[in-house]
Scaffold this motif. Structure first.
Motif, PDB file in Angstrom:
ATOM      1  N   GLN A  67      48.672  31.182  31.092  1.00  0.00           N
ATOM      2  CA  GLN A  67      48.696  32.344  31.987  1.00  0.00           C
ATOM      3  C   GLN A  67      49.171  31.936  33.370  1.00  0.00           C
ATOM      4  O   GLN A  67      48.803  30.876  33.875  1.00  0.00           O
ATOM      5  N   ALA A  68      50.005  32.791  33.968  1.00  0.00           N
ATOM      6  CA  ALA A  68      50.427  32.609  35.349  1.00  0.00           C
ATOM      7  C   ALA A  68      50.168  33.896  36.110  1.00  0.00           C
ATOM      8  O   ALA A  68      50.409  34.990  35.600  1.00  0.00           O
ATOM      9  N   VAL A  69      49.657  33.768  37.327  1.00  0.00           N
ATOM     10  CA  VAL A  69      49.456  34.907  38.216  1.00  0.00           C
ATOM     11  C   VAL A  69      50.418  34.752  39.380  1.00  0.00           C
ATOM     12  O   VAL A  69      50.433  33.709  40.047  1.00  0.00           O
ATOM     13  N   ILE A  70      51.240  35.771  39.611  1.00  0.00           N
ATOM     14  CA  ILE A  70      52.223  35.722  40.686  1.00  0.00           C
ATOM     15  C   ILE A  70      51.771  36.615  41.832  1.00  0.00           C
ATOM     16  O   ILE A  70      51.546  37.817  41.650  1.00  0.00           O
ATOM     17  N   VAL A  71      51.617  36.021  43.006  1.00  0.00           N
ATOM     18  CA  VAL A  71      51.294  36.758  44.221  1.00  0.00           C
ATOM     19  C   VAL A  71      52.529  36.753  45.109  1.00  0.00           C
ATOM     20  O   VAL A  71      53.553  36.161  44.775  1.00  0.00           O
ATOM     21  N   GLU A  72      52.438  37.388  46.265  1.00  0.00           N
ATOM     22  CA  GLU A  72      53.635  37.538  47.098  1.00  0.00           C
ATOM     23  C   GLU A  72      53.754  36.501  48.206  1.00  0.00           C
ATOM     24  O   GLU A  72      54.856  36.097  48.551  1.00  0.00           O
ATOM     25  N   GLY A  73      52.623  36.079  48.798  1.00  0.00           N
ATOM     26  CA  GLY A  73      52.692  35.275  50.009  1.00  0.00           C
ATOM     27  C   GLY A  73      52.134  33.868  49.888  1.00  0.00           C
ATOM     28  O   GLY A  73      51.382  33.553  48.959  1.00  0.00           O
ATOM     29  N   TYR A  74      52.501  33.030  50.849  1.00  0.00           N
ATOM     30  CA  TYR A  74      52.006  31.657  50.887  1.00  0.00           C
ATOM     31  C   TYR A  74      50.480  31.607  50.925  1.00  0.00           C
ATOM     32  O   TYR A  74      49.843  30.883  50.156  1.00  0.00           O
ATOM     33  N   MET A  75      49.886  32.359  51.854  1.00  0.00           N
ATOM     34  CA  MET A  75      48.434  32.306  52.034  1.00  0.00           C
ATOM     35  C   MET A  75      47.702  32.830  50.812  1.00  0.00           C
ATOM     36  O   MET A  75      46.587  32.394  50.517  1.00  0.00           O
ATOM     37  N   ASP A  76      48.302  33.766  50.088  1.00  0.00           N
ATOM     38  CA  ASP A  76      47.696  34.258  48.846  1.00  0.00           C
ATOM     39  C   ASP A  76      47.548  33.112  47.839  1.00  0.00           C
ATOM     40  O   ASP A  76      46.495  32.922  47.224  1.00  0.00           O
ATOM     41  N   ALA A  77      48.624  32.348  47.674  1.00  0.00           N
ATOM     42  CA  ALA A  77      48.594  31.234  46.723  1.00  0.00           C
ATOM     43  C   ALA A  77      47.658  30.134  47.204  1.00  0.00           C
ATOM     44  O   ALA A  77      46.895  29.555  46.414  1.00  0.00           O
ATOM     45  N   ILE A  78      47.680  29.838  48.489  1.00  0.00           N
ATOM     46  CA  ILE A  78      46.815  28.786  49.036  1.00  0.00           C
ATOM     47  C   ILE A  78      45.349  29.144  48.844  1.00  0.00           C
ATOM     48  O   ILE A  78      44.539  28.309  48.421  1.00  0.00           O
ATOM     49  N   ALA A  79      44.974  30.381  49.143  1.00  0.00           N
ATOM     50  CA  ALA A  79      43.587  30.811  48.979  1.00  0.00           C
ATOM     51  C   ALA A  79      43.146  30.678  47.526  1.00  0.00           C
ATOM     52  O   ALA A  79      42.019  30.233  47.238  1.00  0.00           O
ATOM     53  N   ALA A  80      44.007  31.047  46.590  1.00  0.00           N
ATOM     54  CA  ALA A  80      43.662  30.949  45.178  1.00  0.00           C
ATOM     55  C   ALA A  80      43.389  29.507  44.782  1.00  0.00           C
ATOM     56  O   ALA A  80      42.382  29.197  44.132  1.00  0.00           O
ATOM     57  N   HIS A  81      44.260  28.596  45.187  1.00  0.00           N
ATOM     58  CA  HIS A  81      44.074  27.188  44.826  1.00  0.00           C
ATOM     59  C   HIS A  81      42.843  26.597  45.498  1.00  0.00           C
ATOM     60  O   HIS A  81      42.132  25.789  44.890  1.00  0.00           O
ATOM     61  N   GLU A  82      42.582  26.992  46.740  1.00  0.00           N
ATOM     62  CA  GLU A  82      41.393  26.500  47.438  1.00  0.00           C
ATOM     63  C   GLU A  82      40.109  26.882  46.716  1.00  0.00           C
ATOM     64  O   GLU A  82      39.113  26.161  46.781  1.00  0.00           O
ATOM     65  N   HIS A  83      40.132  28.016  46.025  1.00  0.00           N
ATOM     66  CA  HIS A  83      38.934  28.496  45.346  1.00  0.00           C
ATOM     67  C   HIS A  83      38.962  28.209  43.844  1.00  0.00           C
ATOM     68  O   HIS A  83      38.192  28.794  43.082  1.00  0.00           O
ATOM     69  N   GLY A  84      39.853  27.326  43.423  1.00  0.00           N
ATOM     70  CA  GLY A  84      39.833  26.866  42.045  1.00  0.00           C
ATOM     71  C   GLY A  84      40.670  27.646  41.063  1.00  0.00           C
ATOM     72  O   GLY A  84      40.612  27.388  39.858  1.00  0.00           O
ATOM     73  N   TYR A  85      41.477  28.583  41.541  1.00  0.00           N
ATOM     74  CA  TYR A  85      42.346  29.362  40.650  1.00  0.00           C
ATOM     75  C   TYR A  85      43.743  28.755  40.714  1.00  0.00           C
ATOM     76  O   TYR A  85      44.593  29.167  41.508  1.00  0.00           O
TER      77      TYR A  85
END
Length: 240
Positions: A67-85
């Motif tokens: 599964q891949a989740v595509i978001v639009e912005g840099y901070m969206d992706a960074i926040a996801a990775h910071e929280h384990g996603y």
């Protein structure tokens, strides 16, 4: 230049360009006259349509989860990775391209979730029916959709395209940081592609107007025609 810099890496982790986010304040370079984001100019090395931000860090999770989740912005992706996603990548505000889809398909992708903000009109830039289909199919393949939005591939692999619409006024960064536990539920509740297309088209047209209804039908009929299950196809015809 009073900007926060984001290194943009390709799937192998090589820096290909940068994004610069304007910081608040009155320092040199700040102000309303400056664009909020500035990216490295298009070049043979930096092709925005061929890169997904964070894919170098997300590819193992995508391969593992399917599964891949595509978001639009840099901070969206960074926040996801910071929280384990870790299966989250960013399109950097562009519509999903065929080249980006080909990148994702290398990692045994089965479920593609597009995370959009609550503004349906704004989502059109990232999600257009034929463009998304082209992104996950090879050019010589014929798209076949079923009622869940699954696109069947010639090699028997299936990619389910789903759309996650976030709460009004919230972007993925805000949702994840304010309520990290809600993110998996939002991903799980993402709508099938065909259903979302119905909602988008209905919101864009005045369905009380016969001419507008005709235009809406013209937009949706190709999707319905591609549904192989005749019972399900009849359901969507009645809905249309």
């Amino acid at each position: 230049r009073h900007r926060l810099m984001f290194p943009i890496r390709d799937e192998r982790g090589r820096v290909a360009g940068f994004g610069g986010r304007l910081l608040p304040g009155d320092a040199l370079g700040a102000g309303d006259v400056q664009p909020k984001y500035v990216n490295t100019s298009q070049s043979p090395i930096f092709d925005k349509g061929s890169i997904l931000y964070g894919l170098d860090l997300a590819k193992d999770a995508i391969r593992s989860d399917g599964q891949a989740v595509i978001v639009e912005g840099y901070m969206d992706a960074i926040a996801a990775h910071e929280h384990g996603y870790h299966n989250v990548v960013a399109s950097m505000g562009t519509a999903l391209t065929e080249r980006q889809g080909m990148l994702l398909k290398r990692y045994k992708l089965r479920d593609l979730v597009l995370a959009l903000d609550a503004d349906v009109a704004g989502s059109e830039g990232m999600l257009r029916g034929e463009q998304v289909l082209n992104a996950v199919l090879d050019k010589d393949q014929t798209p076949v959709l079923n009622w869940r939005g699954i696109v069947r591939m010639q090699d028997a692999l299936t990619v389910e395209i789903r759309v996650m619409v976030l709460p009004a006024g919230r972007d993925p960064d805000e949702v994840i940081r304010n309520d990290p536990q809600s993110w998996p539920e939002l991903v799980k509740a993402a709508s099938p592609f065909v259903d979302f297309r119905f909602d988008v088209v209905a919101a864009r047209h005045d369905l009380a107007n016969p001419r507008e209804r005709s235009v809406a039908a013209t937009e949706l009929l190709p999707l319905i025609a591609a549904i192989p299950d005749r019972v399900v196809q009849s359901h969507y015809m009645q809905r249309l």
